[in-house]
Write a protein that holds these residues in place. Structure first.
Motif, mmCIF file in Angstrom:
data_model
loop_
_atom_site.group_PDB
_atom_site.id
_atom_site.type_symbol
_atom_site.label_atom_id
_atom_site.label_comp_id
_atom_site.label_asym_id
_atom_site.label_seq_id
_atom_site.Cartn_x
_atom_site.Cartn_y
_atom_site.Cartn_z
ATOM 1 N N PRO A 158 0.803 -1.216 0.000
ATOM 2 C CA PRO A 158 0.000 0.000 0.000
ATOM 3 C C PRO A 158 0.842 1.275 0.000
ATOM 4 O O PRO A 158 0.467 2.262 -0.629
ATOM 5 N N LEU A 159 1.994 1.252 0.668
ATOM 6 C CA LEU A 159 2.844 2.440 0.662
ATOM 7 C C LEU A 159 3.403 2.724 -0.728
ATOM 8 O O LEU A 159 3.427 3.873 -1.182
ATOM 9 N N PHE A 160 3.834 1.680 -1.436
ATOM 10 C CA PHE A 160 4.373 1.856 -2.773
ATOM 11 C C PHE A 160 3.318 2.403 -3.732
ATOM 12 O O PHE A 160 3.540 3.405 -4.426
ATOM 13 N N PHE A 161 2.160 1.752 -3.775
ATOM 14 C CA PHE A 161 1.128 2.191 -4.715
ATOM 15 C C PHE A 161 0.535 3.547 -4.338
ATOM 16 O O PHE A 161 0.199 4.339 -5.217
ATOM 17 N N THR A 162 0.407 3.838 -3.054
ATOM 18 C CA THR A 162 -0.086 5.153 -2.643
ATOM 19 C C THR A 162 0.891 6.241 -3.068
ATOM 20 O O THR A 162 0.484 7.288 -3.570
ATOM 21 N N ALA A 163 2.180 5.976 -2.889
ATOM 22 C CA ALA A 163 3.184 6.953 -3.325
ATOM 23 C C ALA A 163 3.168 7.119 -4.841
ATOM 24 O O ALA A 163 3.237 8.241 -5.351
ATOM 25 N N MET A 164 3.052 6.016 -5.567
ATOM 26 C CA MET A 164 3.068 6.090 -7.033
ATOM 27 C C MET A 164 1.831 6.805 -7.572
ATOM 28 O O MET A 164 1.903 7.490 -8.587
ATOM 29 N N LEU A 165 0.692 6.646 -6.924
ATOM 30 C CA LEU A 165 -0.516 7.323 -7.389
ATOM 31 C C LEU A 165 -0.580 8.774 -6.936
ATOM 32 O O LEU A 165 -1.317 9.572 -7.519
ATOM 33 N N PHE B 104 -5.694 -6.039 13.438
ATOM 34 C CA PHE B 104 -6.031 -4.823 14.176
ATOM 35 C C PHE B 104 -6.982 -5.125 15.331
ATOM 36 O O PHE B 104 -6.795 -4.637 16.446
ATOM 37 N N ILE B 105 -7.990 -5.935 15.078
ATOM 38 C CA ILE B 105 -8.949 -6.298 16.135
ATOM 39 C C ILE B 105 -8.254 -7.097 17.233
ATOM 40 O O ILE B 105 -8.453 -6.841 18.428
ATOM 41 N N ARG C 135 3.402 -3.917 27.609
ATOM 42 C CA ARG C 135 2.378 -2.970 27.165
ATOM 43 C C ARG C 135 2.885 -2.109 26.020
ATOM 44 O O ARG C 135 2.184 -1.885 25.033
ATOM 45 N N TRP C 136 4.111 -1.637 26.114
ATOM 46 C CA TRP C 136 4.672 -0.811 25.043
ATOM 47 C C TRP C 136 4.799 -1.606 23.740
ATOM 48 O O TRP C 136 4.534 -1.097 22.664
ATOM 49 N N ARG C 137 5.214 -2.871 23.842
ATOM 50 C CA ARG C 137 5.329 -3.702 22.645
ATOM 51 C C ARG C 137 3.960 -3.919 22.007
ATOM 52 O O ARG C 137 3.804 -3.819 20.792
ATOM 53 N N GLU C 138 2.967 -4.196 22.831
ATOM 54 C CA GLU C 138 1.623 -4.414 22.294
ATOM 55 C C GLU C 138 1.033 -3.127 21.717
ATOM 56 O O GLU C 138 0.313 -3.164 20.721
ATOM 57 N N GLU C 139 1.317 -1.991 22.334
ATOM 58 C CA GLU C 139 0.842 -0.724 21.771
ATOM 59 C C GLU C 139 1.525 -0.435 20.440
ATOM 60 O O GLU C 139 0.891 0.058 19.509
ATOM 61 N N ARG C 140 2.823 -0.760 20.340
ATOM 62 C CA ARG C 140 3.515 -0.599 19.059
ATOM 63 C C ARG C 140 2.872 -1.481 17.993
ATOM 64 O O ARG C 140 2.603 -1.032 16.870
ATOM 65 N N ASN C 141 2.593 -2.728 18.339
ATOM 66 C CA ASN C 141 1.948 -3.641 17.398
ATOM 67 C C ASN C 141 0.558 -3.153 17.009
ATOM 68 O O ASN C 141 0.132 -3.290 15.859
ATOM 69 N N PHE C 142 -0.154 -2.576 17.974
ATOM 70 C CA PHE C 142 -1.475 -2.009 17.688
ATOM 71 C C PHE C 142 -1.358 -0.910 16.630
ATOM 72 O O PHE C 142 -2.120 -0.882 15.667
ATOM 73 N N TRP C 143 -0.408 0.002 16.793
ATOM 74 C CA TRP C 143 -0.271 1.108 15.844
ATOM 75 C C TRP C 143 0.233 0.632 14.487
ATOM 76 O O TRP C 143 -0.168 1.165 13.450
ATOM 77 N N ILE C 144 1.083 -0.393 14.460
ATOM 78 C CA ILE C 144 1.513 -0.952 13.180
ATOM 79 C C ILE C 144 0.326 -1.544 12.437
ATOM 80 O O ILE C 144 0.143 -1.323 11.238
ATOM 81 N N SER C 145 -0.509 -2.289 13.141
ATOM 82 C CA SER C 145 -1.682 -2.879 12.492
ATOM 83 C C SER C 145 -2.678 -1.805 12.064
ATOM 84 O O SER C 145 -3.323 -1.927 11.024
ATOM 85 N N ALA D 49 -1.321 -0.279 8.876
ATOM 86 C CA ALA D 49 -1.514 -1.203 7.759
ATOM 87 C C ALA D 49 -2.954 -1.185 7.265
ATOM 88 O O ALA D 49 -3.215 -1.123 6.057
ATOM 89 N N LEU D 50 -3.899 -1.208 8.187
ATOM 90 C CA LEU D 50 -5.311 -1.174 7.801
ATOM 91 C C LEU D 50 -5.658 0.140 7.098
ATOM 92 O O LEU D 50 -6.312 0.142 6.049
ATOM 93 N N VAL D 51 -5.205 1.243 7.653
ATOM 94 C CA VAL D 51 -5.469 2.547 7.030
ATOM 95 C C VAL D 51 -4.805 2.622 5.658
ATOM 96 O O VAL D 51 -5.366 3.184 4.712
ATOM 97 N N GLY D 52 -3.626 2.030 5.528
ATOM 98 C CA GLY D 52 -2.937 2.022 4.230
ATOM 99 C C GLY D 52 -3.730 1.306 3.158
ATOM 100 O O GLY D 52 -3.856 1.791 2.028
ATOM 101 N N TRP D 53 -4.300 0.140 3.477
ATOM 102 C CA TRP D 53 -5.098 -0.603 2.501
ATOM 103 C C TRP D 53 -6.377 0.144 2.143
ATOM 104 O O TRP D 53 -6.763 0.198 0.972
ATOM 105 N N VAL D 54 -7.036 0.726 3.141
ATOM 106 C CA VAL D 54 -8.272 1.473 2.871
ATOM 107 C C VAL D 54 -7.964 2.728 2.052
ATOM 108 O O VAL D 54 -8.671 3.050 1.092
ATOM 109 N N LEU D 55 -6.885 3.425 2.402
ATOM 110 C CA LEU D 55 -6.483 4.609 1.656
ATOM 111 C C LEU D 55 -6.131 4.259 0.219
ATOM 112 O O LEU D 55 -6.506 4.977 -0.714
ATOM 113 N N LEU D 56 -5.443 3.156 0.030
ATOM 114 C CA LEU D 56 -5.095 2.723 -1.331
ATOM 115 C C LEU D 56 -6.344 2.440 -2.140
ATOM 116 O O LEU D 56 -6.428 2.814 -3.316
ATOM 117 N N TYR D 57 -7.333 1.786 -1.541
ATOM 118 C CA TYR D 57 -8.581 1.503 -2.261
ATOM 119 C C TYR D 57 -9.278 2.796 -2.678
ATOM 120 O O TYR D 57 -9.711 2.932 -3.820
#
Length: 160
Positions: free
Chosen positions: A15-22, A66-67, A98-108, A111-119
């Motif tokens: 999603p990052l590649f295609f969003t940047a290219m578009l 994400f869920i 907790r910090w590791r899980e919060e980091r994983n939460f924000w990564i997910s 990723a979800l926002v990237g796919w929706v934004l790409l669509y």
């Protein structure tokens, strides 16, 4: 390498590649090539359940992670609160988890926002390409029918 690292390397680059290219300005022919490559990822694959596309599977996977991360992050926050009340609990270990899980939460989440934004960006760019093609065809080819309908709207039929 942990499961979240695999998720990171599988979910974010496309999603990052295609969003940047578009998003960057480029000639129309290159935009059409990027859209054509992206359209291939939207083609349903018969081997996937429900004939889903590759992007559909990736979006659902990002939503699922994400869920799961939302639930894990909320549970570990409760566990940290309980640990603060107990004098024998290892506060640093709980806080690191907790910090590791919060980091994983924000990564997910990214990723979800990237796919929706790409669509959404793909949809807008496809509409823009269609409008540019219609504009190149000339003013006389697509407007005659619409103008006749607009002119007739204000008139009332005569009763005989």
């Amino acid at each position: 390498m942990g499961a979240m690292a695999y998720f990171l390397w599988l979910q974010l680059p496309v999603p990052l590649f295609f969003t940047a290219m578009l998003s960057i300005p480029m000639p129309s022919i290159l935009q059409r090539l990027v859209l054509a490559a992206l359209d291939r990822l939207y083609v349903p694959v018969s081997a996937l359940p429900g004939r889903m596309s590759i992007i559909g599977v990736s979006t659902w996977a990002a939503l699922l992670v994400f869920i799961i991360e939302s639930v894990i992050t909320s549970r570990i926050a409760v566990k940290e609160h309980e640990c603060r009340l107990a004098p024998h609990c290892d506060h640093q270990l709980i806080r690191a988890n907790r910090w590791r899980e919060e980091r994983n939460f924000w990564i997910s989440c990214v990723a979800l926002v990237g796919w929706v934004l790409l669509y959404k960006l793909k949809t807008v760019m496809a509409q823009l390409q269609a409008l540019q093609t219609l504009q190149r065809e000339g003013p006389g080819q697509g407007q005659g029918q619409g103008q006749g309908q607009r002119q007739g709207q204000g008139q009332r039929p005569h009763a005989d």
